[in-house]
Design an enzyme around this catalytic site. Structure first.
Site: not given
Ligand code: IVH
Length: 703
Positions: A133, A438, A131, A49, A459, A190, A154
């Site tokens: 990630k 030892c 939520e 990144d 030991c 996911e 994707r």
């Molecule tokens: S929403 C419009 N929700 O993050 C938004 N993505 O760049 C669409 N990801 O690889 C994604 N947890 O697979 C969303 N709770 C979550 C997520 C999530 C993980 C990942 C997704 C993608 C990246 C988004």
């Protein structure tokens, strides 16, 4: 090859900038290839990144340096040629990432949303869904008339790979939906691997590698393992990979007119997905305004380590679908969502030393000592290299730059070395063949991955374990001597080896924490009582590897006396029922070490005693432990006849000559067996010779 420096933005010279851009292109292309195509990331995400945003920044300031082949002009992964390409009916978007890992990240998202919606300070708070990630890979699951017809990765957001055959093997993904589900439904979510499943998978892989399997590898992290499994070309292998799934959104949806379903908020959509049978994380929450987003970020941040799977942040989404529509998109990212990250679980650092640690059961583990690095929320200075094979496979050397990973409660681990950064010619690490604590012999048994110290009684790393093992009910049984007390005794330095237990006095014992005179007295009585034991209990209590209760009993039944067991050569040990070459070798290695015998002698001197028995008739036979092979034609004796005679004297008669053969009895016309015996320098007897040997045995001398 290329340098990862962070300071090129400050470089004013244009030619240098172009050079830097070229370097960044090369590095990012290479790393993206490793990540997306090979499923084997070559640097931590956070480093990637950093390089990516460095390039973005240069391009923003100098648009003339932005070329069509720049990595910034490509979104997501490149589909692999082995899979059919799928065009997503609705593109799979990405989310803007808020890299400010502090609470302010949530505040600035809320401020942006309010600005876009032209809300005044006096207007009500915006409602969001917060939520997790998930750190896996995005998947689109297409259902037609309630049946799973396609699963696609994707890819670049527009075109993905068709991985339906592998996704069908994931038990958590419904293959058929209830009638209430829309006629066409694309569920977005996911695919991930739980941390415990990942550890098990890697353990399994390590065992396969240790057993010599070719083409097997361990995985760097759960996301990498999930991605590799989804892209596995053989669905049978994919089916053995423990994958899981969480749903978090939808793509194309079309209702059948007879059965329309409606939802007005993202939260309601998630509830419906749940009702249709999709796993939705329980941590999903409605959050009103920035304050509740911050609280969510903090709560989940604390929970992160205890979750059974990896997350790299949380996601905030505007709850109302009307507002989502109003906000719309910028390029491929919706304005209504943001990913708010946590500190990375993988970081770069350097190796200061490689040490070998000895566990309480004697297992030797190579450990890399690292320059302190903040990873997964803590400062890490040690990382396990697991065992000899793993250390060799990863080839970690002194001075190396490595990726270290720490996720959840799992011990920090070196996942890979950045070979392009290796500057030294430090030697390859090798496991020591003696215990670093030892000096006892350390052995790695066939088919096992670990080296173990064989000086269990001596030991210091294994002291506590050895004492507890000896004192347990099934061994000599010292009533009341439990883990806490042993910890105290060892830490106070009053017990180093087993005999020290019997030298304890009332004063020393009562000085220990929470040890009243009465309980100290009880321990002394228990110790006194334990002295009168049985030989199988004592032998088992010594904690010799592979010598369990049953083996200890069998050994005692066969040999009768401890000294006979301690002195028995390998071939006599293997005569005992249930004692194979591994157990025999373990016994021999143990009793061949002077300090182990010393402990036994001291225990006897302290008054530990048992009634010795007589050896079994089999052990007394003169030829017990000897292996014979008979070949050729003997002058007077038939082969079967001689075989019976030898077996009656305790010998074993085998069909072929090997290193384990003691005597070859050869008659006329002996062929290849005779040659082999000569080659191995095995004693060769004729009929007269073997008869003489059998005669001698009547005196009862064990040859
Ligand atoms: S929403 C419009 N929700 O993050 C938004 N993505 O760049 C669409 N990801 O690889 C994604 N947890 O697979 C969303 N709770 C979550 C997520 C999530 C993980 C990942 C997704 C993608 C990246 C988004």
């Amino acid at each position: 090859m290329f340098e990862f420096s962070d300071d090129s933005n400050t470089d004013p010279i244009r030619t240098d900038l172009s050079k830097r851009v070229a370097e960044l292109h090369q590095a990012l292309h290479l790393h993206a290839h490793s990540y997306y195509v090979l499923d084997a990331p070559s640097i931590p995400d956070a480093e990637y990144d950093k390089l990516f945003s460095e390039l973005q920044n240069i391009e923003a300031a100098h648009p003339e340096l932005r070329t069509a082949d720049s990595p910034t002009q490509r979104v997501g992964g490149k589909p692999m040629s082995e899979f059919a390409t799928v065009r997503h009916a609705v593109p799979m978007l990405s989310i803007r990432t808020e890299t400010d890992t502090e609470a302010s990240g949530a505040e600035s998202f809320d401020a942006r949303i309010r600005k876009e919606l032209s809300l005044q300070a006096s207007d009500a708070v915006v409602e969001y869904v917060a939520e997790l990630k998930f750190d896996g890979l995005a998947m689109s699951l297409r259902y037609e008339k309630g049946v799973l017809v396609q699963a696609a990765t994707r890819g670049d957001g527009e075109y993905g790979e068709d991985v339906t055959h592998n996704i069908r093997t994931i038990g958590q993904i419904p293959l058929k939906l209830p009638e209430t589900a829309p006629g066409v439904l694309e569920v977005r979510g996911e695919v991930y691997m739980r941390r415990d499943d990942f550890e098990c998978l890697n353990e399994r892989q390590r065992t396969k590698i240790a057993a010599g399997a070719k083409g097997e590898k361990t995985f760097v992290n759960p996301r990498n393992a999930a991605a590799g499994s989804v892209r596995q070309l053989d669905p049978a292998i994919a089916a053995q990979r423990p994958l899981s799934f969480f749903a978090y959104g939808v793509g194309e949806v079309s209702m059948s007119t007879s059965n329309p379903v409606v939802w007005g908020t993202h939260y309601d959509l998630l509830q419906m997905l749940k009702n249709w049978g999709f796993p939705v994380a329980v941590e999903v929450n409605i959050a009103k305004g920035a304050t509740e987003l911050i609280a969510y970020h903090q709560t989940i941040g604390k929970l992160r380590d205890t979750l059974p799977f990896d997350i790299d942040g949380v996601v905030y989404k505007v709850n109302s679908l009307t507002l989502q529509q109003q906000l719309g998109f910028v390029s491929r990212e919706p304005r209504w969502a943001v990913a708010h990250k946590y500190p990375a679980q993988e970081q770069l650092t350097t190796v200061l030393a490689i040490e070998v640690q000895v566990g309480r059961t004697g297992k030797l583990t190579p450990v890399a000592k690292l320059a302190p690095v903040f990873v997964g929320g803590v400062t890490v200075t040690n990382a396990t290299l697991h065992n000899e094979d793993e250390a060799r496979r990863k080839d970690v050397r002194l001075g190396d730059t490595v990726i270290v990973r720490r996720a959840g409660d799992v011990i920090p681990e070196v996942v890979s070395v950045l070979l392009e950064k290796r500057q030294n010619d430090a030697p390859i690490f090798t496991m020591p063949h003696v215990c670093p604590v030892c000096d006892s012999v350390a052995v790695r048994e066939e088919g096992e991955a670990d080296y173990r110290c064989t000086g269990g009684l001596f030991c210091s790393a294994q002291r506590k374990h050895a004492i507890l093992h000896f004192a347990q009910k099934r061994a000599v049984e010292v009533d009341g001597l439990g883990e806490k007390l042993v910890d105290q005794m060892v830490e106070a330095g009053i017990v180093r080896t087993l005999p020290d237990l019997y030298k304890l006095g009332l004063t020393t014992l009562s000085e220990l924490d929470r040890m009243a005179d009465k309980s100290a007295q009880n321990i002394l009585v228990a110790l006194q009582n334990s002295k009168q034991t049985t030989l199988p209990r004592f032998l088992y209590g010594l904690g010799i590897r592979h010598v369990g209760e049953a083996t200890a009993k069998a050994l005692v039944k066969h040999f009768g006396k401890l000294d006979a067991i301690m002195d028995a050569p390998l071939e006599q040990l293997t005569q005992v029922a249930d004692v194979g070459p591994i157990v025999a070798l373990s016994l021999r290695t143990f009793f061949d070490q002077a300090h182990n015998r010393e402990v036994v002698e001291q225990l006897r001197a302290c008054g530990v005693t048992w009634t010795e028995g007589e050896p079994s008739p089999a052990a007394l036979l003169a030829l017990s432990g000897k292996t014979f092979v008979i070949t050729g034609t003997l002058p007077t004796l038939g082969r079967d006849n001689l075989k019976d005679m030898l077996e009656a004297a305790g010998a074993k008669v085998a069909g072929s000559v090997s290193k384990k053969t003691h005597y070859l009895v050869a008659g006329s016309d002996a062929g290849s067996k005779l040659d082999k015996a000569r080659e191995l320098e095995i004693a060769i007897l004729d009929e007269a010779g073997v008869l003489a040997l059998l005669n001698d045995t009547t005196s009862g001398v064990n040859l």
